[in-house]
Design an enzyme around this catalytic site. Structure first.
Site: not given
Ligand SMILES: *Cc1c(COP(=O)(O)O)cnc(C)c1O
Length: 485
Positions: A106
């Site tokens: 993120k």
């Molecule tokens: C948020 C997240 C995801 C999922 O990503 P999306 O964009 O919500 O599909 C997968 N793995 C981790 C570690 C995350 O923090």
């Protein structure tokens, strides 16, 4: 460039306003009227910063000085100026998205969003400060805090459930520095914290808190187009790496497997494809919360099922908000999308028309794996490829294997790695050996000994850092807490 809601194409806003608003007034998500054209060959020659400037700039042309914003967002914040390196493991290529300030994928979007938001605010002549309010179950909170810390004109407040996040996640948040950040534990679970935040939004008038402070409320969640656009870059970057290594020729198609929760990450991959990147199949990987697997296979989205708590908690989601954008892009029909979303809200499920189901299955393949298979995968990948992956990445890897076994597709596969193994030390260590009787920090150190992979600096220093935000409040006190900021 004009954007409109996925649920109504008549009311348009420019791209700067779409970033400022986040969600359209009718509850839909902003989508561009027409996708921009990108010079793909030129883009693939560039470094990551230039790629990001080109791609984000094309999607958000009403935000000026993109090159400067990209540099401010990323330079010095990631372990490498490539931002998102790839590793050839001999089997799959792993795209490491976790080299940022909080060791979670993120970071790629949440380092950039504050720059986009403040630039859009300037562009629109908005004078009020923005207050980003977020309830977190762990990962988003810290990435948002790190992204918004000390950004002028913005304050950020994160609520997390007391006892509801891991020791590492709590330590990451309560040690956050910055003159514009607030973090507070709430007595209750994640839903209580989330409901409290929603209530604060509901009590605001025209997006402003009533009372003295002139703050406009906003959120950092992944429905904002300003969070989606920066994620497209790393698909181009991965493709360029494969070209440079001679593993593909220009134009060859590459498959990507994406551990999926809210469908933001994988949708960015689909957008990369629409912008002209030669992408083959996008493989959507889920954990035991396999709503998307069922949807992509059957055309029926059904959230009427229990939420399982798994070892890959960032994918524990029953309503994947960004899927709404895909439904719009593939159907071009805002009335249909509005109907489907209304039905999901009212009845808990919907079924898409056959033509839309076919269009989805032409571009996506879906699978899921449980915690046990993910743990086995962590062990096997470490043994056979000498690579250490976290639980989310392992889920992607296992589903990528299923895809290859079931389809025989021989194109190169890139597995997106969304978190450092050290963010989930208990689950990762116990996949390799017993992790009993140790706290998470001891598990982290033991994992480093066993694996030989270094603990990222932002996590290794955590235990020594000063706790700055130790408050715990009743959920009924959340509004007062915000009013006091
Ligand atoms: C948020 C997240 C995801 C999922 O990503 P999306 O964009 O919500 O599909 C997968 N793995 C981790 C570690 C995350 O923090």
């Amino acid at each position: 460039m004009l954007y409109h809601s996925t649920r109504n194409h008549l009311k348009t806003v420019d791209s700067a306003q779409a970033v400022l608003s986040g969600l359209a007034p009718d509850g839909g998500l902003y989508v561009p009227e027409k996708l921009p054209a990108i010079d793909v060959a030129a883009c693939l020659q560039e470094d990551t910063m230039q790629m990001a400037t080109r791609i984000i700039g094309a999607l958000l042309p009403d935000i000026p000085n993109m090159e400067k914003l990209v540099k401010q967002a990323y330079i010095g914040k990631f372990q490498t100026e490539e931002l998102t390196p790839t590793v050839d493991t001999g089997k799959f290529t792993v795209l490491e998205l976790f080299r940022g300030p909080t060791s979670a994928f993120k970071d790629v979007a949440l380092c950039m969003l504050p720059q986009l938001l403040t630039a859009a605010k300037r562009e629109k002549g908005m004078e009020e400060d923005i207050l980003i309010l977020t309830a977190t179950s762990g990962d988003t909170g810290k990435a948002a805090l790190a992204g918004f810390a000390d950004v002028e004109g913005v304050k950020i407040c994160v609520f997390y459930p007391e006892g509801g996040v891991s020791a590492v996640q709590r330590a990451q948040m309560v040690t956050q520095e910055g003159n514009n950040v607030a973090v507070c534990a709430v007595k209750g679970n994640f839903d209580d914290a989330q409901t409290g935040v929603k209530n604060i939004f509901a009590s605001a008038e025209n997006g402003r808190l009533t009372g003295g402070n002139r703050l406009r409320l906003s959120t950092a969640n992944s429905i904002n187009i300003g969070r989606l656009a920066p994620q497209i870059t790393y698909y181009f970057k991965a493709y360029a790496d494969l070209l440079r290594r001679g593993q593909i020729q220009m134009g060859d198609k590459v498959n990507f497997c994406v551990p999926t929760g809210n469908f933001g990450d994988i949708l960015a991959g689909w957008l990369a494809k629409k912008l002209g990147l030669p992408v083959g199949t996008l493989v959507c990987a889920s954990n035991a919360n396999n709503v998307l697997t069922d949807f992509i296979r059957t055309g029926t989205y059904d959230r009427r099922r229990p939420l399982h708590k798994t070892d890959s908690p960032s994918m524990d989601i029953l309503v994947s908000s960004n899927l709404e954008r895909l439904l719009y892009f593939l159907s071009g029909d805002t009335a249909l999308v509005a109907d489907l979303m209304n039905k999901l809200n009212k009845d808990g499920f919907y079924t898409v028309p056959d033509s839309l189901k076919t269009a989805i299955s032409e571009e996506f393949w879906a699978g899921y794996c449980d915690d046990e298979t993910a743990a086995k995968t962590i062990e096997n990948v470490f043994k056979n490829q000498k690579y250490l992956c976290d639980t989310h990445t392992a889920t992607g890897w296992a589903v990528a294997e299923d895809y290859v076994n079931q389809t025989g597709d021989k194109r190169p596969m890139v597995v997106l790695s969304t978190a450092s193994a050290y963010k989930f030390p208990a689950a990762v260590l116990s996949a390799l050996e017993s992790a009993e009787g140790m706290d998470e920090f001891a598990q982290m150190e033991r994992l480093e000994e066993v694996s030989g992979f270094a603990i990222p600096a932002n996590l290794s220093g955590l235990r020594q850092k000063k706790e700055l935000h130790t408050g715990v409040i009743e959920k009924s006190a959340m509004l007062d807490f915000v009013m006091g900021l």
